[in-house]
Scaffold this active site. Structure first.
Site, PDB file in Angstrom:
ATOM      1  CG  HIS A  38      -2.185  -0.669   1.111  1.00 52.09           C
ATOM      2  ND1 HIS A  38      -3.374  -0.096   1.507  1.00 52.09           N
ATOM      3  CD2 HIS A  38      -2.495  -1.885   0.615  1.00 52.09           C
ATOM      4  CE1 HIS A  38      -4.366  -0.934   1.270  1.00 52.09           C
ATOM      5  NE2 HIS A  38      -3.854  -2.034   0.737  1.00 52.09           N
ATOM      6  CD  GLU A 105      -6.417  -2.184  -3.151  1.00 49.64           C
ATOM      7  OE1 GLU A 105      -5.408  -1.512  -2.853  1.00 49.64           O
ATOM      8  OE2 GLU A 105      -6.409  -3.411  -3.224  1.00 49.64           O
TER       9      GLU A 105
END
Length: 319
Positions: A38, A105
């Site tokens: 991330h 995402e």
């Protein structure tokens, strides 16, 4: 026998802390590990997000077991760069590293300033990225046009055996979609029926390779503590599924979360008794080749100590 892995959550813990945790996990008997990739945490309360590829080199050097990463080539990372990073790790640590590729995402990818594409386009970009990476890791020189553009790329430092390229998918539709190119599938969930359907969709579509499961758990001293840890650290799991890949800021996840006890229990295996948690993990992991445990609570050392004393022996009996 199902392999039992430890999940290193970069969103929740500093890279240095995770290095100590992963060494601890290997020492007490976990078979392997994996990590997230991330740029931002899901929630402000999580508070971390180290660079996975920098960390992987240190983690592999510090341990002896395999370590995988779930990553998203195509926007934040050009697939040629991801292939080079993966090839370098696999050359230094042969047959110990794998990557599961996902369509990404908005939380992590919006930082490029490029438009966040619709799901169909993200899936097409992922297929193209996976093809580029597979060819590069096989030693080819690659040119490509379309959603992924590549000009005469080559990865010069390669392992003798290309590392596995799996796919990451949660829904049955995604599991069927990636079956044409993936060398295995990793999914996530705490519901036995849902994970079984995802597993079946992948196999029914011709998917090959291993089937891996990541499962979020909150094993604490009491049921109340376990729910509180899940609510504080993993509330984004209660965001409606159609929004999970579209929201771009931690504050948006916090605004859309609905962390009632019922919804938290649907997304996280919550409990205080190791035997009960082991039973529920075993039910969800049935039919999978490997299961990766993600303790959502902050105190990973305490969790790992409890794994050594209770949870791992119980899971060895059940899986």
């Amino acid at each position: 026998m199902t392999r039992i892995g430890f999940h290193a959550s970069h969103e929740q813990h500093s890279p240095s802390r995770l290095l100590r945790d992963i060494a601890h996990a290997e020492r007490i008997g976990f078979d392997e590990a994996m990590c997230s990739d991330h740029l931002a945490p899901w929630l402000n309360s999580q508070g971390q997000s180290g660079h996975a590829w920098s960390w992987l080199g240190a983690a592999l050097a510090r341990t002896r077991f395999p370590i995988g990463v779930v990553t998203a080539p195509g926007q934040r990372y050009h697939p040629a760069i991801t292939a080079q990073a993966l090839g370098t790790l696999a050359e230094m640590f042969p047959e110990r590293v794998w990557a599961a590729l996902g369509s990404g995402e908005a939380l992590n990818e919006h930082v490029t300033g490029d438009e966040w594409p619709p799901k169909e386009q993200r899936d097409e970009r992922l297929r193209a990225s996976a093809d580029v990476m597979r060819r590069l890791l096989s030693g080819e020189q690659v040119d490509a046009e379309g959603l992924v553009r590549v000009h005469r790329a080559r990865v010069w430092s390669l392992p003798e055996t290309p590392p596995p390229l799996l796919a990451a998918g949660i829904s049955t539709a995604t599991a069927a979609e990636v079956a044409s190119w993936a060398g295995g599938l990793i999914t996530v969930g705490a519901d036995a029926q849902a994970t079984a359907q995802t597993r079946k969709a992948y196999r029914d579509a011709g998917g090959r390779g291993g089937l891996l499961l990541q499962i979020h758990i909150s094993l604490e001293r009491s049921e109340e503590d376990a729910l509180a840890a899940a609510r504080e650290q993993w509330a984004q799991a209660t965001v409606p599924p159609q929004l999970m890949w579209e929201l771009s800021e931690p504050e948006q996840f916090e605004a859309h979360a609905d962390p009632t006890d019922e919804k938290l229990r649907a997304a996280v295996v919550v409990g205080s008794e190791a035997e009960d948690v082991a039973d529920r993990i075993a039910a969800v992991a049935e039919g999978f080749d490997g299961v990766f445990l993600h303790q959502v609570g902050r105190d990973q050392a305490r969790f790992l100590d409890r794994c050594e004393r209770e949870l791992l022996p119980l899971l060895r009996e059940r899986l």
